[in-house]
Design a protein around this motif. Structure first.
Motif, PDB file in Angstrom:
ATOM      1  N   ILE A 126       0.879  -1.189   0.000  1.00 51.01           N
ATOM      2  CA  ILE A 126       0.000   0.000   0.000  1.00 51.01           C
ATOM      3  C   ILE A 126       0.906   1.226   0.000  1.00 51.01           C
ATOM      4  O   ILE A 126       1.719   1.402   0.911  1.00 51.01           O
ATOM      5  CB  ILE A 126      -0.934  -0.002   1.235  1.00 51.01           C
ATOM      6  N   SER A 127       0.755   2.063  -1.025  1.00 52.54           N
ATOM      7  CA  SER A 127       1.824   2.994  -1.341  1.00 52.54           C
ATOM      8  C   SER A 127       1.381   4.464  -1.353  1.00 52.54           C
ATOM      9  O   SER A 127       0.214   4.758  -1.585  1.00 52.54           O
ATOM     10  CB  SER A 127       2.342   2.595  -2.732  1.00 52.54           C
ATOM     11  N   ALA A 128       2.340   5.359  -1.137  1.00 56.38           N
ATOM     12  CA  ALA A 128       2.072   6.808  -1.135  1.00 56.38           C
ATOM     13  C   ALA A 128       2.230   7.380  -2.548  1.00 56.38           C
ATOM     14  O   ALA A 128       2.776   6.738  -3.441  1.00 56.38           O
ATOM     15  CB  ALA A 128       3.032   7.500  -0.181  1.00 56.38           C
ATOM     16  N   GLY A 190      -8.889   0.406  -0.161  1.00 51.84           N
ATOM     17  CA  GLY A 190      -7.675   0.106   0.610  1.00 51.84           C
ATOM     18  C   GLY A 190      -8.044  -0.614   1.893  1.00 51.84           C
ATOM     19  O   GLY A 190      -7.415  -1.602   2.288  1.00 51.84           O
ATOM     20  N   ASP A 191      -9.069  -0.127   2.538  1.00 46.30           N
ATOM     21  CA  ASP A 191      -9.477  -0.697   3.821  1.00 46.30           C
ATOM     22  C   ASP A 191      -9.889  -2.162   3.673  1.00 46.30           C
ATOM     23  O   ASP A 191      -9.696  -2.958   4.590  1.00 46.30           O
ATOM     24  CB  ASP A 191     -10.634   0.123   4.407  1.00 46.30           C
ATOM     25  N   TYR A 192     -10.439  -2.507   2.523  1.00 46.33           N
ATOM     26  CA  TYR A 192     -10.865  -3.896   2.304  1.00 46.33           C
ATOM     27  C   TYR A 192      -9.656  -4.854   2.300  1.00 46.33           C
ATOM     28  O   TYR A 192      -9.773  -6.007   2.729  1.00 46.33           O
ATOM     29  CB  TYR A 192     -11.652  -4.009   0.989  1.00 46.33           C
ATOM     30  N   GLY A 205       3.067   5.692   3.868  1.00 47.98           N
ATOM     31  CA  GLY A 205       2.064   6.752   3.903  1.00 47.98           C
ATOM     32  C   GLY A 205       2.114   7.484   5.231  1.00 47.98           C
ATOM     33  O   GLY A 205       3.152   7.515   5.901  1.00 47.98           O
ATOM     34  N   SER A 206       0.990   8.043   5.603  1.00 44.51           N
ATOM     35  CA  SER A 206       0.972   8.910   6.783  1.00 44.51           C
ATOM     36  C   SER A 206       0.899   8.099   8.088  1.00 44.51           C
ATOM     37  O   SER A 206       0.479   6.932   8.084  1.00 44.51           O
ATOM     38  CB  SER A 206      -0.248   9.831   6.700  1.00 44.51           C
ATOM     39  N   TYR A 207       1.266   8.761   9.169  1.00 44.79           N
ATOM     40  CA  TYR A 207       1.185   8.124  10.493  1.00 44.79           C
ATOM     41  C   TYR A 207      -0.244   7.682  10.786  1.00 44.79           C
ATOM     42  O   TYR A 207      -0.476   6.567  11.262  1.00 44.79           O
ATOM     43  CB  TYR A 207       1.697   9.099  11.563  1.00 44.79           C
ATOM     44  N   GLN A 208      -1.219   8.550  10.469  1.00 42.76           N
ATOM     45  CA  GLN A 208      -2.616   8.250  10.806  1.00 42.76           C
ATOM     46  C   GLN A 208      -3.075   6.961  10.112  1.00 42.76           C
ATOM     47  O   GLN A 208      -3.663   6.081  10.750  1.00 42.76           O
ATOM     48  CB  GLN A 208      -3.545   9.405  10.381  1.00 42.76           C
ATOM     49  N   THR A 209      -2.791   6.848   8.805  1.00 45.59           N
ATOM     50  CA  THR A 209      -3.218   5.640   8.088  1.00 45.59           C
ATOM     51  C   THR A 209      -2.409   4.425   8.557  1.00 45.59           C
ATOM     52  O   THR A 209      -2.951   3.333   8.728  1.00 45.59           O
ATOM     53  CB  THR A 209      -3.064   5.812   6.559  1.00 45.59           C
ATOM     54  N   GLY A 210      -1.104   4.644   8.775  1.00 45.77           N
ATOM     55  CA  GLY A 210      -0.252   3.536   9.219  1.00 45.77           C
ATOM     56  C   GLY A 210      -0.729   2.957  10.548  1.00 45.77           C
ATOM     57  O   GLY A 210      -0.795   1.734  10.728  1.00 45.77           O
ATOM     58  N   GLU A 227       6.284   2.590   6.716  1.00 48.82           N
ATOM     59  CA  GLU A 227       7.221   3.693   6.412  1.00 48.82           C
ATOM     60  C   GLU A 227       6.371   4.954   6.408  1.00 48.82           C
ATOM     61  O   GLU A 227       5.612   5.189   5.463  1.00 48.82           O
ATOM     62  CB  GLU A 227       7.843   3.488   5.033  1.00 48.82           C
ATOM     63  N   LEU A 228       6.508   5.746   7.434  1.00 47.50           N
ATOM     64  CA  LEU A 228       5.546   6.836   7.662  1.00 47.50           C
ATOM     65  C   LEU A 228       6.192   8.217   7.527  1.00 47.50           C
ATOM     66  O   LEU A 228       7.291   8.354   7.022  1.00 47.50           O
ATOM     67  CB  LEU A 228       4.898   6.641   9.036  1.00 47.50           C
ATOM     68  N   GLY A 229       5.493   9.208   8.010  1.00 47.49           N
ATOM     69  CA  GLY A 229       5.917  10.593   7.817  1.00 47.49           C
ATOM     70  C   GLY A 229       7.057  11.017   8.728  1.00 47.49           C
ATOM     71  O   GLY A 229       7.598  10.221   9.497  1.00 47.49           O
ATOM     72  N   GLU A 358       3.878  19.310  13.844  1.00 52.56           N
ATOM     73  CA  GLU A 358       3.124  18.392  12.964  1.00 52.56           C
ATOM     74  C   GLU A 358       3.744  18.362  11.582  1.00 52.56           C
ATOM     75  O   GLU A 358       4.191  19.394  11.089  1.00 52.56           O
ATOM     76  CB  GLU A 358       1.691  18.913  12.759  1.00 52.56           C
ATOM     77  N   GLU A 359       3.700  17.203  10.942  1.00 54.17           N
ATOM     78  CA  GLU A 359       4.232  17.121   9.578  1.00 54.17           C
ATOM     79  C   GLU A 359       3.497  18.128   8.666  1.00 54.17           C
ATOM     80  O   GLU A 359       2.261  18.183   8.670  1.00 54.17           O
ATOM     81  CB  GLU A 359       4.046  15.703   9.011  1.00 54.17           C
ATOM     82  N   SER A 360       4.255  18.942   7.926  1.00 59.74           N
ATOM     83  CA  SER A 360       3.642  19.916   7.007  1.00 59.74           C
ATOM     84  C   SER A 360       3.424  19.283   5.641  1.00 59.74           C
ATOM     85  O   SER A 360       2.413  19.479   4.995  1.00 59.74           O
ATOM     86  CB  SER A 360       4.526  21.156   6.834  1.00 59.74           C
TER      87      SER A 360
HETATM   88  P1  NAD Z   1      -1.909   8.280   3.100  1.00 56.86           P
HETATM   89  O1  NAD Z   1      -1.681   7.691   4.442  1.00 56.86           O
HETATM   90  O2  NAD Z   1      -3.054   9.200   2.929  1.00 56.86           O
HETATM   91  O3  NAD Z   1      -2.117   7.125   2.013  1.00 56.86           O
HETATM   92  C1  NAD Z   1      -1.134   6.141   1.764  1.00 56.86           C
HETATM   93  C2  NAD Z   1      -1.780   4.945   1.079  1.00 56.86           C
HETATM   94  O4  NAD Z   1      -2.722   4.351   1.981  1.00 56.86           O
HETATM   95  C3  NAD Z   1      -2.583   5.291  -0.177  1.00 56.86           C
HETATM   96  O5  NAD Z   1      -2.408   4.280  -1.137  1.00 56.86           O
HETATM   97  C4  NAD Z   1      -4.005   5.305   0.317  1.00 56.86           C
HETATM   98  O6  NAD Z   1      -4.925   5.050  -0.701  1.00 56.86           O
HETATM   99  C5  NAD Z   1      -3.960   4.180   1.340  1.00 56.86           C
HETATM  100  N1  NAD Z   1      -4.999   4.235   2.370  1.00 56.86           N
HETATM  101  C6  NAD Z   1      -5.599   5.330   2.885  1.00 56.86           C
HETATM  102  N2  NAD Z   1      -6.498   4.951   3.827  1.00 56.86           N
HETATM  103  C7  NAD Z   1      -6.442   3.598   3.904  1.00 56.86           C
HETATM  104  C8  NAD Z   1      -7.113   2.637   4.690  1.00 56.86           C
HETATM  105  N3  NAD Z   1      -8.043   2.974   5.591  1.00 56.86           N
HETATM  106  N4  NAD Z   1      -6.799   1.350   4.515  1.00 56.86           N
HETATM  107  C9  NAD Z   1      -5.866   0.962   3.616  1.00 56.86           C
HETATM  108  N5  NAD Z   1      -5.207   1.842   2.837  1.00 56.86           N
HETATM  109  C10 NAD Z   1      -5.481   3.138   2.977  1.00 56.86           C
HETATM  110  O7  NAD Z   1      -0.538   8.974   2.676  1.00 56.86           O
HETATM  111  P2  NAD Z   1      -0.228   9.808   1.351  1.00 56.86           P
HETATM  112  O8  NAD Z   1      -0.910  11.116   1.408  1.00 56.86           O
HETATM  113  O9  NAD Z   1      -0.418   8.946   0.165  1.00 56.86           O
HETATM  114  O10 NAD Z   1       1.357  10.008   1.491  1.00 56.86           O
HETATM  115  C11 NAD Z   1       1.903  11.019   2.261  1.00 56.86           C
HETATM  116  C12 NAD Z   1       2.471  10.469   3.551  1.00 56.86           C
HETATM  117  O11 NAD Z   1       3.345   9.392   3.278  1.00 56.86           O
HETATM  118  C13 NAD Z   1       3.284  11.504   4.304  1.00 56.86           C
HETATM  119  O12 NAD Z   1       3.018  11.400   5.674  1.00 56.86           O
HETATM  120  C14 NAD Z   1       4.719  11.069   3.996  1.00 56.86           C
HETATM  121  O13 NAD Z   1       5.663  11.526   4.923  1.00 56.86           O
HETATM  122  C15 NAD Z   1       4.588   9.591   3.975  1.00 56.86           C
HETATM  123  N6  NAD Z   1       5.677   8.946   3.242  1.00 56.86           N
HETATM  124  C16 NAD Z   1       6.610   8.219   3.921  1.00 56.86           C
HETATM  125  C17 NAD Z   1       7.684   7.638   3.255  1.00 56.86           C
HETATM  126  C18 NAD Z   1       8.741   6.854   3.975  1.00 56.86           C
HETATM  127  O14 NAD Z   1       9.518   6.195   3.309  1.00 56.86           O
HETATM  128  N7  NAD Z   1       8.832   6.905   5.303  1.00 56.86           N
HETATM  129  C19 NAD Z   1       7.804   7.810   1.871  1.00 56.86           C
HETATM  130  C20 NAD Z   1       6.816   8.545   1.205  1.00 56.86           C
HETATM  131  C21 NAD Z   1       5.764   9.108   1.890  1.00 56.86           C
END
Ligand code: NAD
Length: 455
Positions: A126-128, A190-192, A205-210, A227-229, A358-360
């Motif tokens: 699941i990717s950003a 994604g949630d499914y 992706g973000s901390y909240q989703t992670g 791998e989060l923010g 907070e992450e900008s």
């Molecule tokens: P996001 O958390 O909004 O989404 C990331 C992925 O999760 C997307 O594919 C999204 O569709 C999916 N997703 C969202 N809700 C979901 C759920 N309930 N269940 C399953 N999947 C779900 O993040 P974003 O806006 O895509 O990316 C930005 C964030 O990613 C920033 O916080 C950034 O710092 C972080 N990031 C981290 C790294 C790293 O290597 N540490 C690299 C790139 C980005």
């Protein structure tokens, strides 16, 4: 699902979204085909990914154009990203056999012992959206080489690039029942994925989703790598030699990809002896940045990738100003059509302000004055995030004292916002769990089996 061009705000195209039924079908297909992929030799799987890398190079013009059209990053940064992805793939091609082959621990005697590395099975990637090639290849390349099947969920904002990736993998020889893309919004489809009995979850992706994903899959007891923010700090010591060069380097770390990098510089601490000179140079160079059409060769800053990000950045700036900060330059929505935002630098900031906590994830940064290394260390550590931290100094021993104390997966001296394929990429605290890249990021996609052999 509508796909927008951030440079114009117009709809680029519309894509059909996956349904729970289609995702379940894809999962079942992957599940039954994965053992045959795992039974192929590592060399054969490596060769497929090598051909994928060749196709990235061959079709880079079209791929870069698509990436720029859906993310808004300057075209030359899109080319850089594809090149960077190929560098990472090269690392995996060269090193995977070494780290995945059977490891004999005791070769003779009464009981021989060895470690065998086996794939997990079917894993979710699941990717950003901010670096879809880079954060994608960190996962699906070693996962496939390790013998896994991959259910790949690119961000909705990078769906067109995700579809290109799938097409190139198939043409490179990865079987269609070993890699499947899921198109759709995270909160829906994604949630499914979290409901399915997958054998591993690899999330960027973000901390909240992670956090949500980790909580939801916890009871499955399968690997869940996050791998989060970040809220990555830089400390500029008073012994740096060329302040203009240091400011240029820190500025690039702040605004590259419009600050939409997990390891972008988000907090700057400067020793009081050089504070004024550094701030003057940083703000001057920020004002000189060329903002404009991402297809224009001279453009350094394109539009933000997501329209809602403008309001978020404005709210952070507003909060800081209300608490006493001064905006030295930028910080406004620009009148062009598209999601353009002037990069902003703030001073008179402190840790009561969201902009320092907070992450900008955008081109805004606060610069805070410190009177000594201890104060810088205390402030740098005052964050729940732990991705990277950087020190600029002409004295390695002094800088090392700071780097040793940082609770981050990566530390830099005289550089920032940098990733190397040979080093582990990992966060601590709210920046995540587990590592990609390096041999850790090869072994992250396999499980060790211990053999005890008598006779
Ligand atoms: P996001 O958390 O909004 O989404 C990331 C992925 O999760 C997307 O594919 C999204 O569709 C999916 N997703 C969202 N809700 C979901 C759920 N309930 N269940 C399953 N999947 C779900 O993040 P974003 O806006 O895509 O990316 C930005 C964030 O990613 C920033 O916080 C950034 O710092 C972080 N990031 C981290 C790294 C790293 O290597 N540490 C690299 C790139 C980005």
């Amino acid at each position: 699902m509508k796909i927008f061009n951030p440079a114009s705000g117009e709809v680029l195209t519309e894509l059909p979204e996956d349904s729970t039924e289609s995702v379940l079908e894809k999962y079942k297909k992957l599940k039954s085909a994965q053992p045959s992929w795992a039974s192929r030799s590592i060399a054969e799987r490596v060769a497929c990914l090598g051909r994928f890398s060749d196709l990235l190079e061959k079709e880079k013009d079209q791929l870069a154009l698509t990436l720029t059209s859906e993310i808004g990053k300057p075209l030359k940064e899109s080319y850089n990203e594809i090149k960077g992805a190929r560098d990472r793939i090269r690392f995996f091609l060269e090193k995977s056999e070494q780290y995945l082959q059977d490891e004999w621990i005791i070769l003779d005697g009464g009981t021989r012992e060895k470690i065998v590395y086996e794939p997990h099975g079917v894993v979710a990637n699941i990717s950003a959206w901010n670096y879809p090639y880079l954060v994608g290849v960190n996962v699906f390349v070693p996962a496939l080489i390790g013998g896994n099947a991959v259910l790949y969920k690119p961000s909705a904002n990078a769906s067109l690039t995700g579809l290109h990736i799938q097409d190139l993998l198939y043409r490179a020889g990865v079987p269609k029942d070993i890699f499947e893309i899921i198109v759709g919004r995270g909160s829906v489809i994604g949630d499914y994925l979290l409901e399915l009995p997958l054998n591993g979850y690899y999330f960027t992706g973000s901390y909240q989703t992670g956090k949500h994903i980790a909580e939801k899959v916890a009871s499955k007891l399968v690997p869940c790598q996050l791998e989060l923010g970040g809220k990555d700090p830089v400390y500029v010591m008073d012994d740096v030699e060329r302040i203009d060069d240091v400011a240029a380097s820190v500025l690039e770390g702040t605004v590259y990809n419009n600050g939409q990098s997990c390891c972008a510089v988000e907090r700057i601490y400067v020793h009081e002896k050089i504070f004024d000179e550094f701030v003057e140079s940083f703000a001057r160079q920020m004002k000189e940045l060329k903002i404009g059409d991402p297809l224009d060769d001279k453009t350094q800053i394109g539009p933000l990738s997501k329209i809602e990000q403008r309001g978020f950045l404005l709210s952070q700036i507003d909060d800081a100003v209300k608490k006493g900060a001064t905006v030295l330059s930028g910080g406004k929505v620009m009148s062009n059509k598209g999601y353009y935002f002037e990069p902003a630098v703030l001073v008179n900031v402190n840790h009561d302000m969201a902009i320092m906590q907070e992450e900008s994830f955008g081109p805004v940064v606060g610069i805070q004055k410190v009177s000594n290394d201890d104060e810088a260390i205390r402030l740098m550590l005052d964050s729940p995030y732990g991705l990277t931290s950087a020190v600029y100094s002409s004295n390695f021993d002094r800088a090392e004292q700071v780097m040793k104390k940082m609770n981050t997966g990566t530390v830099y001296m005289n550089c920032c916002d940098r990733v190397s394929a040979s080093l582990p990429w990992s966060g601590r605290g709210h920046s995540g769990i587990g590592s990609t890249l390096s041999y850790h990021g090869i072994r992250a996609f396999v499980q060790p089996k211990a053999y005890h052999i008598r006779g």
